[in-house]
Scaffold this motif. Sequence first.
Motif, mmCIF file in Angstrom:
data_model
loop_
_atom_site.group_PDB
_atom_site.id
_atom_site.type_symbol
_atom_site.label_atom_id
_atom_site.label_comp_id
_atom_site.label_asym_id
_atom_site.label_seq_id
_atom_site.Cartn_x
_atom_site.Cartn_y
_atom_site.Cartn_z
ATOM 1 N N GLY A 40 0.817 -1.204 0.000
ATOM 2 C CA GLY A 40 0.000 0.000 0.000
ATOM 3 C C GLY A 40 0.854 1.258 0.000
ATOM 4 O O GLY A 40 0.406 2.331 -0.428
ATOM 5 N N MET B 66 -7.962 -0.827 2.530
ATOM 6 C CA MET B 66 -6.871 -0.970 1.548
ATOM 7 C C MET B 66 -7.424 -1.235 0.161
ATOM 8 O O MET B 66 -6.956 -0.667 -0.837
ATOM 9 N N GLY C 98 -6.941 1.351 -2.986
ATOM 10 C CA GLY C 98 -6.250 0.946 -4.211
ATOM 11 C C GLY C 98 -7.104 1.140 -5.446
ATOM 12 O O GLY C 98 -6.621 1.595 -6.492
ATOM 13 N N ALA D 167 -5.366 4.196 2.184
ATOM 14 C CA ALA D 167 -4.239 3.275 2.350
ATOM 15 C C ALA D 167 -3.363 3.671 3.528
ATOM 16 O O ALA D 167 -2.967 2.820 4.340
ATOM 17 N N ILE E 88 -1.873 -3.354 -4.844
ATOM 18 C CA ILE E 88 -2.509 -3.344 -3.528
ATOM 19 C C ILE E 88 -3.983 -3.730 -3.626
ATOM 20 O O ILE E 88 -4.522 -4.387 -2.726
#
Length: 515
Positions: A33, A113, A117, A150, A215
């Motif tokens: 990340g 996350m 992403g 992130a 990620i």
Amino acid sequence: MAGPVIVATGVSKTYPGKMTLYVFLTCLVAATGGLIFGYDIGISGGVTSMRPFLHKFFPSVERKMDADKSVNQYCKFDSVKLTLFTSSLYLAALIASFFASTVTRKFGRKISMLFGGFVFLVGAAINGFAQNVAMLIIGRVLLGIGVGFANQSVPLYLSEMAPAKLRGMLNIGFQLMITIGILAANLINYGTSKIKSGEGWRISLGLAGVPALIITIGALFLPDTPNSLIERGRDDAAKEMLRRIRGTSDINEEYSDLVAASEASKAVEHPWRNILQRKYRAQLVMAILIPFFQQLTGINVIMFYAPVLFKTIGFGDNASLASAVITGLVNVIATFASIFSVDRVGRRFLFLEGGFQMLVSQIAVGTLIGIKFGTSGVGNISKGYADLVVAFICIYVAAFAWSWGPLGWLVPSEIFPLEIRSAGQSINVSVNMFFTFIIAQIFLTMLCHLKFGLFFFFAFWVVLMTIFIYFFLPETKNVPIEEMVMIWKKHKFWGRFIADEEVHIEMSKGKPADA
């Protein structure tokens, strides 16, 4: 003012467990990340120094570049619109981090996350196909939302998955990925600047989609942390996950402490209000001042605008991008030094040594530029002299990379109890993003007005932050996250904010009363 910290010893438990392949791989994937953050830091400065990019979006800056050498070199890139291209991302990240706190707490770290992403990927596509400044800014805002999510979730994830004795090393994987992203961006800029069609900047911006894909796909396969699973009522899954990441069945003590911490967390209806309580004063101050000071080291002067800065002080186009690659490489190598030392020598030592080294190198750079360009900004720089400037900048970058860079993310992520952890990390990220935005937005104007004195300006702040660490940050290495209350209670200054009954409450959560 308090005296030097007396580090608490013998206060923390040592839970059974070891570094397992499973926890290493999950932390490695989660740490990617950091690639999206690092890539963006590195790519923006190189792109804004490319003539075709300036010609299309910022022609007034291009005209300044073509001006006679007698023009003040400090002011050639001073443009509000140009700096807004860089800084808009960080304003968006600041706002997004507050929403990320709720998502991280209610739905888990991996969902944050994954979302971060994906949004970053969309922003990269818009920037790669941008036809006007409005598209650039929209793309940057989406990138900022991705970075906000992130940066809020990854450090928490790493700190919660890692065994206490290896938490520093695994958490700094996030900073390592940031540095790798910066280096990759610098290398890509160096290559795309040579594309004769003049469209190389599109490739540089569009390739931000690669770390975003990494990620996004990686998050799909990541497990949630035991802390997050317990927080959402999945106790059996949490116990099984704890066994797997610790590599042992002897997890009852750690599990009981996590459950007790979670129950205390659920009793907190308003974490944003609770974080203001007197007993959390130390953590709150650290979550504000550490990211504040991190940005006032001046690192983003180098990382955002390295090619612009090098070009400003007399480097040619290729030389400026090559110098940015060199500093990016130093950044990666020095981060490894932090990874292998942070759990041995501790956080305080790295903070203090890094501060001294940054101070010396910043004074040297400011002096060298001042001697050559003075206050008029008129002059030329020889190759040997330029190499000396780059050498001191590399010394500075190395110091940041093994001190304030990784520790600025590690320490705030490990000091908050579970009940206010997401809120605390949001404050950390939002303060970081706010001052990143400010520095990115005003740096070129500050360079124009302060000239070589800009480096002395940042050196002053390095002195203040080093003094702050010396007096107010206790050592946190090897201390389990849920037992951090003891190091604050034993600190000469912060201990006065924590009542004895608060310690007893913490000790009642499965902790020994005589710890």
